[in-house]
Design an enzyme around this catalytic site. Sequence first.
Site, PDB file in Angstrom:
ATOM      1  N   LEU A   1      44.257  13.106  -3.286  1.00 27.91           N
ATOM      2  CA  LEU A   1      44.424  14.467  -3.793  1.00 27.91           C
ATOM      3  C   LEU A   1      43.027  15.074  -3.777  1.00 27.91           C
ATOM      4  O   LEU A   1      42.247  14.866  -4.707  1.00 27.91           O
ATOM      5  CB  LEU A   1      45.006  14.473  -5.210  1.00 27.91           C
ATOM      6  CG  LEU A   1      46.345  13.759  -5.428  1.00 27.91           C
ATOM      7  CD1 LEU A   1      46.830  13.973  -6.855  1.00 27.91           C
ATOM      8  CD2 LEU A   1      47.388  14.225  -4.439  1.00 27.91           C
ATOM      9  N   PRO A   2      42.672  15.827  -2.735  1.00 29.77           N
ATOM     10  CA  PRO A   2      41.268  16.147  -2.448  1.00 29.77           C
ATOM     11  C   PRO A   2      40.674  17.242  -3.336  1.00 29.77           C
ATOM     12  O   PRO A   2      40.396  18.355  -2.886  1.00 29.77           O
ATOM     13  CB  PRO A   2      41.316  16.582  -0.986  1.00 29.77           C
ATOM     14  CG  PRO A   2      42.686  17.175  -0.823  1.00 29.77           C
ATOM     15  CD  PRO A   2      43.585  16.352  -1.692  1.00 29.77           C
ATOM     16  N   CYS A   3      40.441  16.893  -4.587  1.00 35.89           N
ATOM     17  CA  CYS A   3      39.841  17.863  -5.498  1.00 35.89           C
ATOM     18  C   CYS A   3      38.405  18.198  -5.101  1.00 35.89           C
ATOM     19  O   CYS A   3      37.854  19.215  -5.554  1.00 35.89           O
ATOM     20  CB  CYS A   3      39.899  17.359  -6.938  1.00 35.89           C
ATOM     21  SG  CYS A   3      39.207  15.722  -7.194  1.00 35.89           S
ATOM     22  N   HIS A   4      37.785  17.368  -4.250  1.00 35.44           N
ATOM     23  CA  HIS A   4      36.422  17.672  -3.786  1.00 35.44           C
ATOM     24  C   HIS A   4      36.394  18.921  -2.907  1.00 35.44           C
ATOM     25  O   HIS A   4      35.326  19.482  -2.677  1.00 35.44           O
ATOM     26  CB  HIS A   4      35.833  16.483  -3.027  1.00 35.44           C
ATOM     27  CG  HIS A   4      36.603  16.091  -1.802  1.00 35.44           C
ATOM     28  ND1 HIS A   4      37.708  15.261  -1.844  1.00 35.44           N
ATOM     29  CD2 HIS A   4      36.445  16.429  -0.482  1.00 35.44           C
ATOM     30  CE1 HIS A   4      38.183  15.099  -0.623  1.00 35.44           C
ATOM     31  NE2 HIS A   4      37.436  15.799   0.222  1.00 35.44           N
ATOM     32  N   ARG A   5      37.553  19.383  -2.432  1.00 32.83           N
ATOM     33  CA  ARG A   5      37.604  20.571  -1.581  1.00 32.83           C
ATOM     34  C   ARG A   5      37.697  21.863  -2.374  1.00 32.83           C
ATOM     35  O   ARG A   5      37.805  22.941  -1.790  1.00 32.83           O
ATOM     36  CB  ARG A   5      38.802  20.463  -0.616  1.00 32.83           C
ATOM     37  CG  ARG A   5      38.688  19.315   0.362  1.00 32.83           C
ATOM     38  CD  ARG A   5      39.921  19.184   1.249  1.00 32.83           C
ATOM     39  NE  ARG A   5      39.896  17.922   1.996  1.00 32.83           N
ATOM     40  CZ  ARG A   5      40.933  17.373   2.598  1.00 32.83           C
ATOM     41  NH1 ARG A   5      42.116  17.998   2.555  1.00 32.83           N
ATOM     42  NH2 ARG A   5      40.831  16.227   3.237  1.00 32.83           N
TER      43      ARG A   5
END
Length: 326
Positions: free
Chosen positions: A287-291
């Site tokens: 779940l790419p919260c870094h984006r």
Amino acid sequence: MASSTTGVFCRPPCDCANPPVGRVFEHASEALTAGFRPCRSCRPLHNREPDPDWYQPLLCEIEADPARRWHDPDLERLGLDSGTVRRWFVENHGVTFHAYCRLWRMGELLRRIQQGAAAEPVIAELGYESESDFREAFALAFGHPPSAVDRESCIWLGRLRTPLGSMLAGAADAGLFLLEFADRGLTDTRLKQLRHELGRVCLPGAHPLIPRIQQEIDAYFEDGLRSFTAPVRISGTAFQEQVWHALQTIPYGQTRSYSDIAHQVGHDDAGRAVGRATGDNRIALVLPCHRVVGSGGELVGYGGGLGRKRYLLALEQSEAFSLSRV
């Protein structure tokens, strides 16, 4: 070394057909940020730092005799510094060495009982004085008796290796419940959340999903894997789940602002709430919260640290750029 002609950077020396000659970067993250992509031959993002020499032999001893009650003098007799061992386990497993041993013993007992072994001899074999002794130790660790635990309520924890440090994965038959950098300082909080919110017990142990997610993480860092296929299980408030699902729609190599996500989930004025929900994400990378970035594109709010966030975005953008030129 990095080549402006090929757009590739290598770890010197590299045996690829056309090793780059050009700019020199001290760290891979600098080359990524500058727009270069990692070489497929020497794999400069591959984490070559081995486990300490003492780790595997010590782990084998724990697994061979889970009933053993370890103390600092036991480590010292093996020529190990107890403080070094404690810090390494915290950084790589999220718990101290002694806590790991206690949890492994409980997990081994549960595994055997769930596989059909009679409880009484297993409890004695694993070093508990009686069933009540085990029940008391289990309740002290997890807040409820072991009779409330079955196969479906166990989450098995394993350590994964990445170029950015160890990650802690939590898996069950239902899917991946946890994937976080082990040193981020919230591991204990996350495990308590899984226990209290979902009624799940988290114990060190093997599960087929853990090597699968390790393979996908390796492919993400080394081969430009753009999406993960391992099943995940998310559980939160309705708003949190909306945000977490929205994270999965952010394309590889791109970013969205908190306000963008707020608009996407139908709450235009909930930018700060989106930030909190993003911070509560328990499954990093997948779940790419870094984006998710600030409204001006600034890097803010990543639990794994802004250095890691910068690295991940640079990695994805360099890979996406290289594919766009093919």
